[in-house]
Scaffold this active site. Structure first.
Site, PDB file in Angstrom:
ATOM      1  N   GLU A 172       0.955  -1.168  -0.034  1.00 35.43           N
ATOM      2  CA  GLU A 172      -0.021  -0.208   0.040  1.00 35.43           C
ATOM      3  C   GLU A 172       0.924   1.118  -0.073  1.00 35.43           C
ATOM      4  OE1 GLU A 172      -2.874  -0.561   3.467  1.00 35.43           O
ATOM      5  OE2 GLU A 172      -3.308  -2.354   2.366  1.00 35.43           O
ATOM      6  N   GLU A 291      -5.691 -10.726  -1.290  1.00 28.17           N
ATOM      7  CA  GLU A 291      -6.478 -10.742  -0.215  1.00 28.17           C
ATOM      8  C   GLU A 291      -8.136 -10.621  -0.372  1.00 28.17           C
ATOM      9  OE1 GLU A 291      -5.387  -7.422   2.216  1.00 28.17           O
ATOM     10  OE2 GLU A 291      -3.340  -7.681   2.111  1.00 28.17           O
TER      11      GLU A 291
HETATM   12  O1  G3I Z   1      -4.085  -6.897  18.942  1.00 28.97           O
HETATM   13  C1  G3I Z   1      -4.835  -5.749  19.440  1.00 28.97           C
HETATM   14  C2  G3I Z   1      -5.220  -6.048  20.786  1.00 28.97           C
HETATM   15  O2  G3I Z   1      -4.040  -5.863  21.616  1.00 28.97           O
HETATM   16  C3  G3I Z   1      -6.370  -4.945  21.078  1.00 28.97           C
HETATM   17  O3  G3I Z   1      -6.796  -5.316  22.451  1.00 28.97           O
HETATM   18  C4  G3I Z   1      -7.473  -4.920  20.108  1.00 28.97           C
HETATM   19  C5  G3I Z   1      -8.460  -3.729  20.482  1.00 28.97           C
HETATM   20  O4  G3I Z   1      -8.877  -2.977  19.218  1.00 28.97           O
HETATM   21  O5  G3I Z   1      -6.860  -4.802  18.828  1.00 28.97           O
HETATM   22  C6  G3I Z   1      -5.960  -5.684  18.594  1.00 28.97           C
HETATM   23  O6  G3I Z   1      -5.322  -5.311  17.344  1.00 28.97           O
HETATM   24  C7  G3I Z   1      -6.259  -5.412  16.286  1.00 28.97           C
HETATM   25  C8  G3I Z   1      -5.590  -6.274  15.005  1.00 28.97           C
HETATM   26  O7  G3I Z   1      -6.269  -6.246  13.836  1.00 28.97           O
HETATM   27  C9  G3I Z   1      -5.399  -7.747  15.634  1.00 28.97           C
HETATM   28  O8  G3I Z   1      -6.554  -8.123  15.924  1.00 28.97           O
HETATM   29  C10 G3I Z   1      -6.489  -4.026  15.440  1.00 28.97           C
HETATM   30  O9  G3I Z   1      -7.437  -3.352  16.324  1.00 28.97           O
HETATM   31  C11 G3I Z   1      -7.236  -4.157  14.210  1.00 28.97           C
HETATM   32  O10 G3I Z   1      -7.418  -3.174  13.424  1.00 28.97           O
HETATM   33  C12 G3I Z   1      -6.634  -5.050  13.358  1.00 28.97           C
HETATM   34  O11 G3I Z   1      -6.960  -5.279  11.789  1.00 28.97           O
HETATM   35  C13 G3I Z   1      -6.392  -5.700  10.979  1.00 28.97           C
HETATM   36  C14 G3I Z   1      -6.155  -4.579   9.915  1.00 28.97           C
HETATM   37  O12 G3I Z   1      -5.556  -5.236   8.795  1.00 28.97           O
HETATM   38  C15 G3I Z   1      -5.351  -3.605  10.306  1.00 28.97           C
HETATM   39  O13 G3I Z   1      -4.933  -2.575   9.388  1.00 28.97           O
HETATM   40  C16 G3I Z   1      -7.248  -6.962  10.428  1.00 28.97           C
HETATM   41  O14 G3I Z   1      -7.291  -7.986  11.258  1.00 28.97           O
HETATM   42  C17 G3I Z   1      -6.595  -7.386   9.078  1.00 28.97           C
HETATM   43  O15 G3I Z   1      -7.425  -8.398   8.387  1.00 28.97           O
HETATM   44  C18 G3I Z   1      -6.254  -6.217   8.228  1.00 28.97           C
HETATM   45  O16 G3I Z   1      -5.619  -6.752   7.068  1.00 28.97           O
HETATM   46  C19 G3I Z   1      -5.368  -5.876   5.940  1.00 28.97           C
HETATM   47  C20 G3I Z   1      -4.062  -6.304   5.358  1.00 28.97           C
HETATM   48  O17 G3I Z   1      -3.104  -6.425   6.310  1.00 28.97           O
HETATM   49  C21 G3I Z   1      -3.577  -5.287   4.295  1.00 28.97           C
HETATM   50  N1  G3I Z   1      -4.504  -4.984   3.347  1.00 28.97           N
HETATM   51  C22 G3I Z   1      -5.897  -4.634   3.889  1.00 28.97           C
HETATM   52  C23 G3I Z   1      -6.321  -5.485   4.933  1.00 28.97           C
HETATM   53  C24 G3I Z   1      -7.616  -5.296   5.448  1.00 28.97           C
HETATM   54  O18 G3I Z   1      -7.841  -3.803   6.077  1.00 28.97           O
END
Ligand code: G3I
Length: 381
Positions: A172, A291
């Site tokens: 990205e 993805e």
């Molecule tokens: O690990 C923390 C945890 O400690 C905390 O308590 C909790 C509370 O919000 O958050 C947890 O982190 C989360 C993380 O996923 C792990 O579960 C984040 O909030 C959450 O924002 C994060 O989301 C991920 C996202 O990327 C972040 O940008 C999604 O799971 C994941 O599917 C998504 O994947 C991305 C690709 O890497 C790149 N392309 C886009 C795609 C979709 O957004």
């Protein structure tokens, strides 16, 4: 009253009680999911690796999604566990325990791993990296960020050397507005958040040649990708990315392929999908549908009833995209297909029932989309 009439009254009373309980809170068990119709596993009919993204929870602790991953897929991407701020803590120390446990489990199940991700602005220890900068001294910052990038890539890609099939080296890097420009702190939302660090703010277009060179040094056998979203949606972004890959290669670094994320929906323009695969194929490089998920909530409503019509439209789009990939990308350039998650309620787009973008229900039942994927893979194209 006769015995038969009593039985009838009893039956009616039971049915009424069940109906009352179905709103929740009662003791009536929820309806069981539809029986799993056994079909050939997706991986057994595909001519290229079929993968799913899985988090630690989905792969290691949830028995339903873990079994699905092992049955249907021969490759996976860790949804979050190889990202910078999962491995690197706020003080800069590296911890590979979670990812290593997943690597071991994947290897034991004969599942290959695609590495995600080495240089991305999100989910990165932004505050830690910014603490090294010297305001007002771009030359100093350029050299410092270059050295942080090198250490980061060599440590992480070096750790997993020989264990991943490929890496999303850069993710990205192109902004959405104006589409096709590279990211900087101004065009990137929340650029100063703790978990955001825009590498290209400091390295500019040199980011590509540096990141790919460091990754190739660290794991020479891994296939190296640049990965981005909206490539089927924005021709400007797609063209800029393809030109950038040529630029990096022209400067002597190895780029093996392009990942097109494809976070799309049921209304995504089909001609645009075909055209973007054709342009990607014309580079001669590997193409990874990296993805894939297909949203049905096209109006972004807060919640949604997942109707039969939406499920059918979603299945058709899954079939269309995979068929288009196979029609337009020559066999030798197909790195594979990765669906971004397993159960609908594990998807980043699920948001408490706002969308149902994957191919299995929350209970692990195969959706119409599953059959659509299976049929596309079986088509022999
Ligand atoms: O690990 C923390 C945890 O400690 C905390 O308590 C909790 C509370 O919000 O958050 C947890 O982190 C989360 C993380 O996923 C792990 O579960 C984040 O909030 C959450 O924002 C994060 O989301 C991920 C996202 O990327 C972040 O940008 C999604 O799971 C994941 O599917 C998504 O994947 C991305 C690709 O890497 C790149 N392309 C886009 C795609 C979709 O957004």
């Amino acid at each position: 009253m006769k015995k038969e009439v009593w039985l009838c009254v009893l039956l009616l009373a039971t049915v009424a009680a069940c109906k009352k309980d179905s709103g929740g809170g009662g003791t009536t068990p929820p309806p069981s999911p539809p029986p799993l119709v056994e079909t050939a596993p997706l991986k057994s009919v595909a001519t290229f690796p079929v993968a799913a993204a899985g988090s630690y929870g989905a792969f290691m602790t949830n028995a339903t999604s873990s079994a699905i991953l092992k049955r249907d897929f021969n490759s996976m991407t860790f949804e979050n566990e190889m990202k910078n701020n999962t491995i690197v803590n706020a003080s800069g120390a590296y911890n590979f325990n979670t990812a290593d446990a997943m690597v071991a489990a994947a290897q034991a199940a004969n599942i290959q791993i695609h590495g995600h991700v080495l240089a991305w602005h999100a989910q990165t220890q932004g505050s830690y990296y910014r603490s090294f900068l010297n305001a007002g001294d771009p030359n100093y910052n350029y050299a410092k960020v270059d050295s942080l990038l090198k250490t980061n890539i060599q440590t992480i890609a070096g750790h997993f050397k020989g264990k991943v099939r490929g890496w999303d080296v850069i993710n990205e890097m192109f902004s959405d507005g104006p589409a096709g420009t590279i990211r900087n702190n101004s065009n990137t939302a929340n650029a100063n958040n703790n978990d955001v660090f825009v590498w290209s703010e400091y390295l500019g277009r040199d980011l590509g040649v540096k990141a790919f060179t460091y990754a190739a040094d660290a794991d020479p056998a891994a296939k190296l990708f640049i990965n981005d979203y909206n490539l089927e949606f924005s021709t400007a972004k797609l063209d800029s990315l393809i030109a950038y890959v040529a630029e990096i290669r022209g400067r002597g670094a190895r780029v093996d392929g392009i990942g097109t994320q494809m976070h799309v929906n049921i209304n995504t323009n089909k001609d645009a999908i075909d055209n973007h695969f054709k342009k990607l194929a014309a580079t001669g490089l590997l193409v990874h549908v990296s993805e894939l998920d297909i949203g049905v909530n096209t109006s972004n409503a807060a919640s949604l009833v997942f109707t039969d019509a939406l499920e059918t439209a979603q299945a058709e789009m899954y079939n269309y995209i995979i068929t288009s990939y196979m029609r337009n990308v020559p066999k030798a350039q197909r790195y594979g297909l990765t669906i971004w998650g397993l159960l609908d309620n594990q998807s980043w787009r699920y948001k408490n029932g706002a969308d149902y973008p994957l191919i299995y229900t929350a209970a692990g039942a195969k959706k119409k989309a599953y059959e659509a994927v299976l049929n596309a893979l079986k088509s022999g194209l």
